[in-house]
Design a protein around this motif. Structure first.
Motif, PDB file in Angstrom:
ATOM      1  N   ILE A 226       0.861  -1.179   0.000  1.00 32.34           N
ATOM      2  CA  ILE A 226       0.000   0.000   0.000  1.00 32.34           C
ATOM      3  C   ILE A 226       0.901   1.234   0.000  1.00 32.34           C
ATOM      4  O   ILE A 226       1.683   1.437   0.927  1.00 32.34           O
ATOM      5  CB  ILE A 226      -0.935   0.025   1.229  1.00 32.34           C
ATOM      6  CG1 ILE A 226      -1.775  -1.257   1.270  1.00 32.34           C
ATOM      7  CG2 ILE A 226      -1.840   1.256   1.180  1.00 32.34           C
ATOM      8  CD1 ILE A 226      -2.682  -1.359   2.495  1.00 32.34           C
ATOM      9  N   SER A 227       0.792   2.022  -1.065  1.00 33.69           N
ATOM     10  CA  SER A 227       1.598   3.234  -1.192  1.00 33.69           C
ATOM     11  C   SER A 227       0.751   4.402  -0.712  1.00 33.69           C
ATOM     12  O   SER A 227      -0.217   4.803  -1.370  1.00 33.69           O
ATOM     13  CB  SER A 227       2.021   3.427  -2.652  1.00 33.69           C
ATOM     14  OG  SER A 227       2.994   4.444  -2.739  1.00 33.69           O
ATOM     15  N   VAL A 228       1.117   4.971   0.450  1.00 29.73           N
ATOM     16  CA  VAL A 228       0.209   5.881   1.129  1.00 29.73           C
ATOM     17  C   VAL A 228       0.996   6.840   2.024  1.00 29.73           C
ATOM     18  O   VAL A 228       2.056   6.476   2.547  1.00 29.73           O
ATOM     19  CB  VAL A 228      -0.807   5.025   1.946  1.00 29.73           C
ATOM     20  CG1 VAL A 228      -0.140   4.322   3.100  1.00 29.73           C
ATOM     21  CG2 VAL A 228      -2.001   5.813   2.399  1.00 29.73           C
ATOM     22  N   GLY A 229       0.474   8.075   2.176  1.00 28.22           N
ATOM     23  CA  GLY A 229       1.158   9.069   2.995  1.00 28.22           C
ATOM     24  C   GLY A 229       0.786   8.944   4.468  1.00 28.22           C
ATOM     25  O   GLY A 229      -0.325   8.524   4.807  1.00 28.22           O
ATOM     26  N   VAL A 230       1.711   9.324   5.339  1.00 30.55           N
ATOM     27  CA  VAL A 230       1.450   9.299   6.784  1.00 30.55           C
ATOM     28  C   VAL A 230       0.320  10.280   7.101  1.00 30.55           C
ATOM     29  O   VAL A 230       0.334  11.427   6.664  1.00 30.55           O
ATOM     30  CB  VAL A 230       2.728   9.700   7.565  1.00 30.55           C
ATOM     31  CG1 VAL A 230       2.433   9.781   9.061  1.00 30.55           C
ATOM     32  CG2 VAL A 230       3.859   8.728   7.277  1.00 30.55           C
ATOM     33  N   ASN A 231      -0.682   9.808   7.839  1.00 32.12           N
ATOM     34  CA  ASN A 231      -1.816  10.658   8.263  1.00 32.12           C
ATOM     35  C   ASN A 231      -2.409  11.448   7.096  1.00 32.12           C
ATOM     36  O   ASN A 231      -2.688  12.639   7.228  1.00 32.12           O
ATOM     37  CB  ASN A 231      -1.389  11.628   9.371  1.00 32.12           C
ATOM     38  CG  ASN A 231      -0.958  10.886  10.620  1.00 32.12           C
ATOM     39  OD1 ASN A 231      -1.506   9.827  10.949  1.00 32.12           O
ATOM     40  ND2 ASN A 231       0.020  11.434  11.320  1.00 32.12           N
TER      41      ASN A 231
END
Ligand SMILES: [Zn+2]
Length: 282
Positions: A226-231
């Protein structure tokens, strides 16, 4: 590879999936799922060739530039811009400021967005043109094979028009989805192409708009990326998606928790994963 000061090395052995009809490849396959915050970017290397799938957003420009430098990549044989949204395509313009490229795939040749305009500008400077692929089109990166899984329609939402590909290396396989949602997943399911894969780069950063149960059942991955930004402000990944993966006993790697994730197969059978930070449960 200097930047990969790895805190954890996990060797995960996969069973042989097919009956061994495919020969063991001579090359090593390395896939870098880059930690570009809320966006997607991956670099695939095999047999001295390079494929880059998406490049992340503007915030990751310096990171993309430095990462390509560290890998000493000066030429990208294949680029896939899965779709023209900024969080996927902006960093590709950065990559093209450093590297020349061979074949460049995109589902569209025109799109009204800053990132895509920058991308087109760099392509023009390099005298490169976009190829719009069709379902079933195939190319090779070293001894790895890449096949396009969907036939995007103009009437679809732009996320659904994401170019979805399956990479096969020996007996191991990987699916990249961009931000493709359920309509594209249905299209891939109806394609007749074997969707089973060991590793699935989850669609649309783990949003509920992707990863329908039917699609997950067909891919039946052992590992999900899962390629995703913190918060991030979108709440990605969705709890509902994580629950589906949990029920299927899929091991999940997340760029917000594990940083850049590097998956390697040296024999087309076994996979190893290296992560760059370990602040998440895993
Ligand atoms: Zn996206």
């Amino acid at each position: 590879m200097k930047r990969l000061l790895c805190f954890l090395l996990c060797m995960l052995f996969l069973p042989v999936i097919s009956s061994g009809e495919e020969s063991i490849p001579a090359d090593t396959l390395v896939i870098h799922f880059l930690d570009v915050g809320q966006g997607d970017a991956a670099i695939i290397q095999c047999g001295g060739q390079t494929l880059m799938i998406d490049g992340g957003d503007r915030d990751s420009n310096q990171f993309i530039y430095a990462y390509l430098k560290d890998l000493e990549i000066e030429y990208i044989d294949y680029i896939i811009a899965t779709h023209p949204h900024d969080d996927h395509v902006k960093g590709l313009a950065t990559a093209l400021s450093l590297c020349n490229a061979g074949t460049v795939y995109s589902p569209v040749t025109e799109y009204d967005g800053d990132g895509f305009r920058d991308f087109i500008k760099k392509l023009t400077e390099r005298n490169l043109h976009i190829t719009t692929p069709h379902r079933g089109d195939v190319f090779n990166v070293g001894s790895a094979t890449v096949i396009f899984l969907t036939e995007p329609q103009e009437s679809w939402d732009m996320n659904d028009q994401s170019l979805m590909v399956k990479i096969t290396f020996g007996n191991t396989s990987f699916i990249f989805t961009g931000d493709a949602a359920w309509e594209a997943e249905q299209d891939a399911l109806g394609s007749g192409i074997d969707l089973h894969a060991d590793v699935l780069k989850l669609g649309h950063h783990g949003s509920t708009t992707s990863s329908s149960q039917a699609f997950l059942d067909a891919v039946h991955p052992r590992y999900a990326i899962i390629s995703v930004g913190v918060n991030n402000k979108y709440g990605h990944p969705a709890d509902e998606t994580l629950l589906k993966l949990s029920h299927m006993y899929v091991s999940v790697f997340r760029t917000d928790k594990h940083g850049t994730i590097v998956c390697t197969s040296s024999d087309g059978v076994n996979l190893s994963f290296v992560i760059t930070k370990k602040n998440g449960k895993w």
